[in-house]
Write a protein that holds these residues in place. Structure first.
Motif, PDB file in Angstrom:
ATOM      1  N   CYS A  29     -58.298  19.553  89.199  1.00 26.21           N
ATOM      2  CA  CYS A  29     -58.787  20.220  90.411  1.00 26.21           C
ATOM      3  C   CYS A  29     -57.613  20.824  91.178  1.00 26.21           C
ATOM      4  O   CYS A  29     -56.670  20.124  91.515  1.00 26.21           O
ATOM      5  CB  CYS A  29     -59.534  19.232  91.290  1.00 26.21           C
ATOM      6  N   CYS A  32     -57.264  18.915  94.828  1.00 25.81           N
ATOM      7  CA  CYS A  32     -56.764  17.558  95.050  1.00 25.81           C
ATOM      8  C   CYS A  32     -56.005  17.001  93.850  1.00 25.81           C
ATOM      9  O   CYS A  32     -55.631  15.829  93.848  1.00 25.81           O
ATOM     10  CB  CYS A  32     -57.928  16.638  95.407  1.00 25.81           C
ATOM     11  N   CYS A  48     -65.835  20.066  93.151  1.00 25.00           N
ATOM     12  CA  CYS A  48     -65.096  18.828  92.928  1.00 25.00           C
ATOM     13  C   CYS A  48     -65.745  17.690  93.719  1.00 25.00           C
ATOM     14  O   CYS A  48     -65.923  17.804  94.932  1.00 25.00           O
ATOM     15  CB  CYS A  48     -63.644  19.001  93.351  1.00 25.00           C
ATOM     16  N   CYS A  51     -62.928  16.353  96.506  1.00 27.43           N
ATOM     17  CA  CYS A  51     -62.447  17.117  97.670  1.00 27.43           C
ATOM     18  C   CYS A  51     -63.322  18.326  97.981  1.00 27.43           C
ATOM     19  O   CYS A  51     -62.998  19.118  98.866  1.00 27.43           O
ATOM     20  CB  CYS A  51     -61.016  17.572  97.439  1.00 27.43           C
ATOM     21  N   HIS A  53     -63.684  21.032  96.367  1.00 32.43           N
ATOM     22  CA  HIS A  53     -63.159  22.346  95.968  1.00 32.43           C
ATOM     23  C   HIS A  53     -64.240  23.063  95.158  1.00 32.43           C
ATOM     24  O   HIS A  53     -64.833  22.489  94.253  1.00 32.43           O
ATOM     25  CB  HIS A  53     -61.889  22.177  95.113  1.00 32.43           C
TER      26      HIS A  53
HETATM   27 ZN   LIG Z   1     -60.681  18.157  94.092  1.00 30.58          ZN
END
Ligand SMILES: [Zn+2]
Length: 309
Positions: A29, A32, A48, A51, A53
């Motif tokens: 990712c 993170c 994700c 986090c 994302h």
């Molecule tokens: Zn992430």
């Protein structure tokens, strides 16, 4: 002769150990640095789980996430660019088109479909970044315009998911004309009092931002998406100033009133549906679904080239 000469060799790069994990099984990712299983990511709509994302997804995947039961009727599937300028850069545009069509399985950078969003018959257009950077040429312009015209006829709402580097330079001024053409069609949609929702994803830039992406009755952005006209690097070089942190990201634009909402991809469909309900869209029990089905029939057989203008 140079005054200073480098006679020492550059430091040798450490050789990376070959990975024992099969290609494509896992992904790191960028948000993170967590290592994620591809499978877990796919079940989480490519967001994700650690986090949030938002990974970029393709146009077909986008439609799959939005339409009820992942079912839709595609429109103008076979429209292809005629390479009106016979353009050549590092390689001929015709050849570039051919290889991209082969690689993506799409004829241009957009899929337009009609189907139900929680029962609301809707026209949804999703842009494909994998097709020459999601650039808008004559085909993208024509397909969106036809989609809006279909919505006008069937009296249903329009949703466009933007993901684009802007106008397609290989089609020159003809691709710029699409901005006006689409805006004109959206104007008619507005006068017919039909809702249009624009979804801005990473990235939405150039002529797309400068036209239909910002014209939604509601402009919804995904978190941390790059949204702007010229890229930050170009602006920095032009004004010779350092840009503030987070410049041209969704959150920055929300603060300054350029977008209305930032919505997590996993809640996107629910939010679009409640917005449509609020805007008074009609559910499919009405004649809308029938009208769309009628419209789809003759158009589906159509093939040939997009006419600019
Ligand atoms: Zn992430």
């Amino acid at each position: 002769m140079a005054w200073f000469k480098k006679d020492r060799k550059p430091i040798a790069q450490a050789k990376e150990k070959p990975s024992r994990v099969p290609e494509g099984l896992m992904v790191k990712c960028p948000g993170c640095a967590q290592i994620l299983y591809h499978k877990d990511l796919a079940t989480n709509q490519n967001v994700c789980p650690k986090c949030a994302h938002h990974f970029r997804i393709g146009a077909a995947e986008r439609l799959r996430l939005l339409f009820d039961g992942s079912v839709w009727q595609e429109h103008d599937k076979d429209l292809v660019s005629t390479d009106p300028l016979l353009f050549v850069d590092t390689k001929p545009y015709a050849q570039r088109l051919e290889t991209t069509i082969e690689a993506t399985g799409l004829k241009d950078a957009i899929i337009v479909g009609s189907g139900a969003l929680d029962g609301f018959e809707t026209i949804v257009a999703a842009m494909e970044y994998g097709f020459i950077g999601g650039s808008m040429g004559v085909v993208v312009g024509e397909k969106i315009t036809r989609g809006i015209e279909r919505a006008l006829e069937a009296r249903c709402p329009v949703v466009i998911v933007c993901c684009s580097g802007g106008a397609r330079m290989m089609e020159g001024a003809l691709s710029l004309m699409q901005m006006a053409k689409i805006c004109g069609a959206l104007g008619r949609l507005d006068r017919a009092r039909l809702p249009y929702i624009s979804v801005l994803t990473n990235p939405t830039t150039g002529g797309v931002t400068a036209s239909f992406a910002m014209l939604g009755d509601l402009n919804i952005a995904e978190p941390n998406a790059l949204i702007g006209f010229a890229g930050p690097r170009v602006i920095e070089q032009t004004i010779r100033q350092k840009l503030p942190a987070g410049f041209q990201r969704s959150e920055f634009l929300l603060e300054r009133g350029m977008v209305d909402l930032i919505v997590d991809r996993r809640e996107m469909k629910g939010l679009i549906v409640s917005a449509l309900r609020f805007m008074g869209a009609e559910a499919s029990e009405s004649d809308v679904a029938v009208a769309l089905a009628d419209l789809a029939a003759p158009v589906a057989e159509e093939t040939g080239s997009a006419q600019p203008g």
